[in-house]
Design a protein around this motif. Sequence first.
Motif, PDB file in Angstrom:
ATOM      1  N   SER A   1      -2.032   5.370  -3.552  1.00 29.38           N
ATOM      2  CA  SER A   1      -3.446   5.267  -3.929  1.00 29.38           C
ATOM      3  C   SER A   1      -3.743   6.057  -5.195  1.00 29.38           C
ATOM      4  O   SER A   1      -4.531   5.613  -6.044  1.00 29.38           O
ATOM      5  CB  SER A   1      -4.338   5.772  -2.787  1.00 29.38           C
TER       6      SER A   1
ATOM      7  N   SER B   1       3.780   1.701  -6.084  1.00 22.44           N
ATOM      8  CA  SER B   1       2.937   1.781  -7.277  1.00 22.44           C
ATOM      9  C   SER B   1       3.627   1.173  -8.486  1.00 22.44           C
ATOM     10  O   SER B   1       4.852   1.034  -8.513  1.00 22.44           O
ATOM     11  CB  SER B   1       2.607   3.246  -7.604  1.00 22.44           C
TER      12      SER B   1
ATOM     13  N   HIS C   1       1.319   6.392   1.411  1.00 25.40           N
ATOM     14  CA  HIS C   1       0.034   5.738   1.161  1.00 25.40           C
ATOM     15  C   HIS C   1      -0.821   6.570   0.205  1.00 25.40           C
ATOM     16  O   HIS C   1      -1.450   6.033  -0.707  1.00 25.40           O
ATOM     17  CB  HIS C   1      -0.724   5.538   2.473  1.00 25.40           C
ATOM     18  N   VAL C   2      -0.872   7.882   0.431  1.00 28.79           N
ATOM     19  CA  VAL C   2      -1.687   8.752  -0.431  1.00 28.79           C
ATOM     20  C   VAL C   2      -1.174   8.707  -1.867  1.00 28.79           C
ATOM     21  O   VAL C   2      -1.948   8.554  -2.823  1.00 28.79           O
ATOM     22  CB  VAL C   2      -1.692  10.192   0.110  1.00 28.79           C
TER      23      VAL C   2
ATOM     24  N   SER D   1       0.812  -1.226   0.000  1.00 26.67           N
ATOM     25  CA  SER D   1       0.000   0.000   0.000  1.00 26.67           C
ATOM     26  C   SER D   1       0.840   1.268   0.000  1.00 26.67           C
ATOM     27  O   SER D   1       0.315   2.372   0.167  1.00 26.67           O
ATOM     28  CB  SER D   1      -0.955  -0.006   1.194  1.00 26.67           C
ATOM     29  N   THR D   2       2.161   1.138  -0.187  1.00 33.18           N
ATOM     30  CA  THR D   2       3.014   2.328  -0.291  1.00 33.18           C
ATOM     31  C   THR D   2       3.895   2.248  -1.536  1.00 33.18           C
ATOM     32  O   THR D   2       4.955   2.856  -1.606  1.00 33.18           O
ATOM     33  CB  THR D   2       3.912   2.485   0.957  1.00 33.18           C
TER      34      THR D   2
ATOM     35  N   GLY E   1      -1.699   4.227  -8.280  1.00 29.90           N
ATOM     36  CA  GLY E   1      -2.227   2.897  -8.586  1.00 29.90           C
ATOM     37  C   GLY E   1      -1.169   1.811  -8.501  1.00 29.90           C
ATOM     38  O   GLY E   1       0.028   2.081  -8.454  1.00 29.90           O
ATOM     39  N   ASN E   2      -1.633   0.556  -8.495  1.00 30.76           N
ATOM     40  CA  ASN E   2      -0.718  -0.563  -8.223  1.00 30.76           C
ATOM     41  C   ASN E   2      -0.606  -1.557  -9.379  1.00 30.76           C
ATOM     42  O   ASN E   2      -0.132  -2.677  -9.178  1.00 30.76           O
ATOM     43  CB  ASN E   2      -1.140  -1.283  -6.941  1.00 30.76           C
TER      44      ASN E   2
END
Length: 138
Positions: A95, A49, A91-92, A46-47, A98-99
């Motif tokens: 998000s 991309s 995190h921001v 979650s950190t 994208g991943n």
Amino acid sequence: MTVINEKFIVHTKGNTEIKDITRQVQNAVYKHNLQNAVVHVYVAGSTVSITNIEYEPGLLKDFPEALDKIAPVEKEYHHDETWHDGNGYAHVRASIVGNNTTVPLIDGALQLGQWQQIVLVDFDNKARTRTVYVQILY
Ligand code: ZN
């Protein structure tokens, strides 16, 4: 439909390091000698991309500078009230960016532009080891 699962590891320094993973993706796909497929590239975390960029020195500065305006490192984040891990910005950013990315394989060639590379961007505030999953559907 058939699914092939491939994966590889990427070591990063964190701190918005941008790593070109195009070669690893090509290796994972081309060893199967397929003609037509959907190639999905995904990173767990979650950190971090995955996106596309022209991997040249100017953009490797421009992209982090743009993200600095959207989610600055030094701002206070509510996330840090929860975990105190100092990486709310990471995190921001992850998000927003994208991943995953998807590339069509047509007539045996991944359809990337001449100046388009697949990159992993690690936003976390420390060195990390990331797993990239390449799922090939045909
Ligand atoms: Zn965190």
